[in-house]
Design a protein around this motif. Structure first.
Motif, PDB file in Angstrom:
ATOM      1  N   PRO A  13      -0.130   1.357   9.890  1.00  0.00           N
ATOM      2  CA  PRO A  13       0.816   2.345  10.433  1.00  0.00           C
ATOM      3  C   PRO A  13       1.885   2.674   9.390  1.00  0.00           C
ATOM      4  O   PRO A  13       2.521   1.771   8.839  1.00  0.00           O
ATOM      5  N   GLY A  14       2.044   3.956   9.100  1.00  0.00           N
ATOM      6  CA  GLY A  14       2.993   4.390   8.076  1.00  0.00           C
ATOM      7  C   GLY A  14       2.413   4.406   6.680  1.00  0.00           C
ATOM      8  O   GLY A  14       3.069   4.875   5.749  1.00  0.00           O
ATOM      9  N   GLY A  15       1.206   3.922   6.525  1.00  0.00           N
ATOM     10  CA  GLY A  15       0.589   3.867   5.212  1.00  0.00           C
ATOM     11  C   GLY A  15      -0.121   5.162   4.867  1.00  0.00           C
ATOM     12  O   GLY A  15      -0.350   6.021   5.728  1.00  0.00           O
ATOM     13  N   ALA A  16      -0.464   5.304   3.587  1.00  0.00           N
ATOM     14  CA  ALA A  16      -1.122   6.521   3.106  1.00  0.00           C
ATOM     15  C   ALA A  16      -2.333   6.151   2.266  1.00  0.00           C
ATOM     16  O   ALA A  16      -2.727   6.886   1.368  1.00  0.00           O
ATOM     17  N   VAL A  23       8.225   7.299   5.099  1.00  0.00           N
ATOM     18  CA  VAL A  23       8.078   5.904   5.538  1.00  0.00           C
ATOM     19  C   VAL A  23       8.626   4.987   4.444  1.00  0.00           C
ATOM     20  O   VAL A  23       8.239   5.102   3.285  1.00  0.00           O
ATOM     21  N   GLN A  41       8.617   1.483   4.616  1.00  0.00           N
ATOM     22  CA  GLN A  41       7.990   0.177   4.482  1.00  0.00           C
ATOM     23  C   GLN A  41       6.746   0.105   5.361  1.00  0.00           C
ATOM     24  O   GLN A  41       6.722   0.667   6.456  1.00  0.00           O
ATOM     25  N   VAL A  42       5.725  -0.590   4.862  1.00  0.00           N
ATOM     26  CA  VAL A  42       4.512  -0.827   5.645  1.00  0.00           C
ATOM     27  C   VAL A  42       4.475  -2.325   5.939  1.00  0.00           C
ATOM     28  O   VAL A  42       4.665  -3.143   5.037  1.00  0.00           O
ATOM     29  N   SER A  95       0.836  -1.211   0.000  1.00  0.00           N
ATOM     30  CA  SER A  95       0.000   0.000   0.000  1.00  0.00           C
ATOM     31  C   SER A  95       0.867   1.255   0.000  1.00  0.00           C
ATOM     32  O   SER A  95       2.036   1.226   0.387  1.00  0.00           O
ATOM     33  N   ALA A  96       0.259   2.361  -0.439  1.00  0.00           N
ATOM     34  CA  ALA A  96       0.972   3.645  -0.505  1.00  0.00           C
ATOM     35  C   ALA A  96       1.501   4.025   0.865  1.00  0.00           C
ATOM     36  O   ALA A  96       0.891   3.714   1.884  1.00  0.00           O
ATOM     37  N   ARG A  97       2.666   4.691   0.884  1.00  0.00           N
ATOM     38  CA  ARG A  97       3.326   5.023   2.152  1.00  0.00           C
ATOM     39  C   ARG A  97       3.261   6.519   2.420  1.00  0.00           C
ATOM     40  O   ARG A  97       3.309   7.335   1.495  1.00  0.00           O
ATOM     41  N   ALA A  98       3.189   6.844   3.709  1.00  0.00           N
ATOM     42  CA  ALA A  98       3.221   8.251   4.134  1.00  0.00           C
ATOM     43  C   ALA A  98       4.619   8.812   3.896  1.00  0.00           C
ATOM     44  O   ALA A  98       5.590   8.053   3.789  1.00  0.00           O
ATOM     45  N   PRO A  99       4.741  10.173   3.840  1.00  0.00           N
ATOM     46  CA  PRO A  99       6.053  10.787   3.608  1.00  0.00           C
ATOM     47  C   PRO A  99       7.073  10.283   4.642  1.00  0.00           C
ATOM     48  O   PRO A  99       6.787  10.245   5.837  1.00  0.00           O
TER      49      PRO A  99
END
Lengths: 354, 354
Positions: B153-156, A307, A309-310, A301-305
């Motif tokens: 957690p950490g995902g977007a 980050v 690895q999820v 899944s898409a990652r936050a700025p």
């Protein structure tokens, strides 16, 4: 010893060394190996809190009689899918293996097995038992209670443990899907780290001794851990305490004693093992394939700025074990304790571990 | 109408009014009464999010065919304690009652019953089904999945619902011991309240749309809810999604659709109902007595400064219902909607509700 003050040792060698200590304390070779392997597996997972640092307390309790030399729990009752075991204060690593085995057998016959264990001792990493069920094609759900450590939301008195639960699913490939969580918002170890670096803790982690919230790690250490997500973690911890304690006819609440308390007093926790055979509901291969797909979906899944690895539940521990190359890094103090215990008990050859 | 802009109405009268609407939409009198009672019970518990405000959406979905007029789920398979039902998009309030009844019957025979339901629709308050099991002497565990709402957690990116779980224990007296929790740290309703009052939200509640943490409620509303206690709430939500979806052979992840989305498209969630008969493990009266004692212990525990009362799981809802005197207070807008629906569907006599 390595430059960071740790001692690196081969996992197989470490199992032998630790097993010899338990044999020296009166366990059979096979039981000693089971307990030692569980502790070393925790180290390989990077869960040092459940690893080699426990050996001295375990041996002390064996010597003082609060942990018994029994290697199997006694079957108290067996009705349908419901089994009650009395562990007689044997190592939870031994009775836990026995219990999850019975739960899986029942699940294969009837769709589920539920095994409640009373008069139990510490069983190490809950996830490991859940993984045994998952490897056998069952959903594994494993819980245990601890002595009270946390207040209810708004309370100023410890009334419930941080009682962990583990859930593992059968999965076709990729990292095992295995959640393992305690019910406190944060571990005490994290609070101690922030204290050392002089930083505040979030206000949801702990209270002062009077139950009021604090961001001061020193006040938190003298106070109480708070439940994860407030009433949610508290509610789950409360339910887990009673499901374990009441279904087993064992201890709950304050009847469970401190693990690092009086080594002559039984810990007396209760465990609950649930196996659900996915093949009783539908095609087990479809379950395993879809579970693996769900894991991939999360990991991809898409990652936050910022980050990298999820992760899926249990993936971090699995990656650590994959990366370990079968080598364990022990703090020098833990390695030294092991040497001292070897010398004292004349188990093994007394050689330095590294 | 009262001075605070709410309309107070007798619960029994409200059940009649709402049931008449469902009869008007093609349900039988008894099914309509079951659904209406569940909605009014949610109001009496103070859980308005699962109450009368849903009636219009329910009727719209009935009319557009995404909720069926079926009143029972079909048994797909029945092996040991494992039962799979196909709800055929019937009201979850109907198939949920059926499912927990089957789970309790199995539990009384074999110690536990596990009923997985596919092609389900909204079943209202999960706790109510768990309480049915508890009243029958069983531990009740009830879960369902929702469409993805939260990132890992950490995902977007939304990958998992805030999938609720309810757990209820048989108890001798006092408030029922019944946990009911969703897996997000906070409900969107709380974030909207803070937005209105111009106050920040804690950084653990929500993210911006790109997954970065925010304390600005406006950014949170445009972003995503975060799981309760980070990886803990995420891990439980992930496991609940798959246990419901995969054991039932039903939908999980993005295959579950928005409840307030296209009313012609089935919601298609999956439910899981577990009943564990405590009498298969030991004396059920001892269980009930000790569970009640454990509840008293929590309610009587020392309180933090400024705290009036410490509650057990489910106690707040129980107290609200006790205090309601059988009267429901509806926002004027909800009461007006009910009047309009009555007029439109010629159900009941079209009288204003107050």
């Amino acid at each position: 010893m390595t430059s960071d003050g740790t001692v690196e040792v081969d996992a197989g060698t470490l199992v032998e060394r630790v097993a010899a200590l338990f044999v020296g304390a009166g366990l059979s070779a096979s039981a000693a190996r089971t307990v030692a392997t569980a502790l070393v597996d925790a180290e390989l997972d990077g869960v040092a809190s459940h690893g080699i640092a426990m050996v001295e307390m375990y041996l002390d309790r064996l010597r003082k009689g609060s942990v018994s030399r029994r290697e199997t729990a006694e079957v108290v009752s067996d009705r349908g899918i419901a089994v009650v075991l009395d562990a007689g204060h044997a190592f939870g690593h031994l009775t836990g293996r026995q219990a999850i085995g019975i739960a899986v057998d029942k699940a294969k016959q009837l769709g589920a097995g539920i095994v409640a264990v009373r008069h139990g001792f510490h069983f190490g990493v809950a996830r490991h038992y859940a993984n045994v069920a998952a490897a056998a094609g069952c959903i594994g759900i494993v819980m245990c209670n601890t002595r009270p450590l946390m207040p209810a939301p708004g309370g100023a008195e410890r009334v419930v443990g941080n009682n962990p639960i583990a859930i593992a699913l059968p999965s076709a490939d990729g990292p095992p899907l295995a959640l393992d969580m305690a019910m406190s918002e944060a571990a005490m170890g994290k609070i101690r780290l922030l204290e050392k670096s002089g930083r505040p803790i979030p206000p949801t982690w702990a209270t002062r001794a009077d139950g009021s919230p604090t961001t001061d790690p020193r006040e938190a250490i003298a106070g109480m851990l708070l439940p994860a997500a407030g009433p949610k973690g508290f509610g789950l911890a409360f339910m887990i305490d009673l499901m374990c304690g009441l279904l087993s006819g064992g201890a709950w609440g304050e009847a469970v004693k401190p693990l690092y308390g009086d080594a002559a007093e039984p810990y007396d926790c209760a465990h609950l093992f649930i196996a659900i055979d996915v093949g009783h509901f539908g095609d087990p291969e479809t379950f395993r394939r879809d579970a693996a797909l769900a894991g991939e979906r999360v990991r991809g899944s898409a990652r936050a700025p910022g980050v990298d690895q999820v992760f899926t539940p249990g993936e971090i521990e699995w990656r650590r074990r994959q990366a370990s190359g079968g080598r364990v890094r022990l703090p020098a103090s833990v390695a030294a304790t092991l040497d001292r215990l070897s010398d004292q008990m004349n188990a093994g050859d007394g050689r330095a571990i590294a």
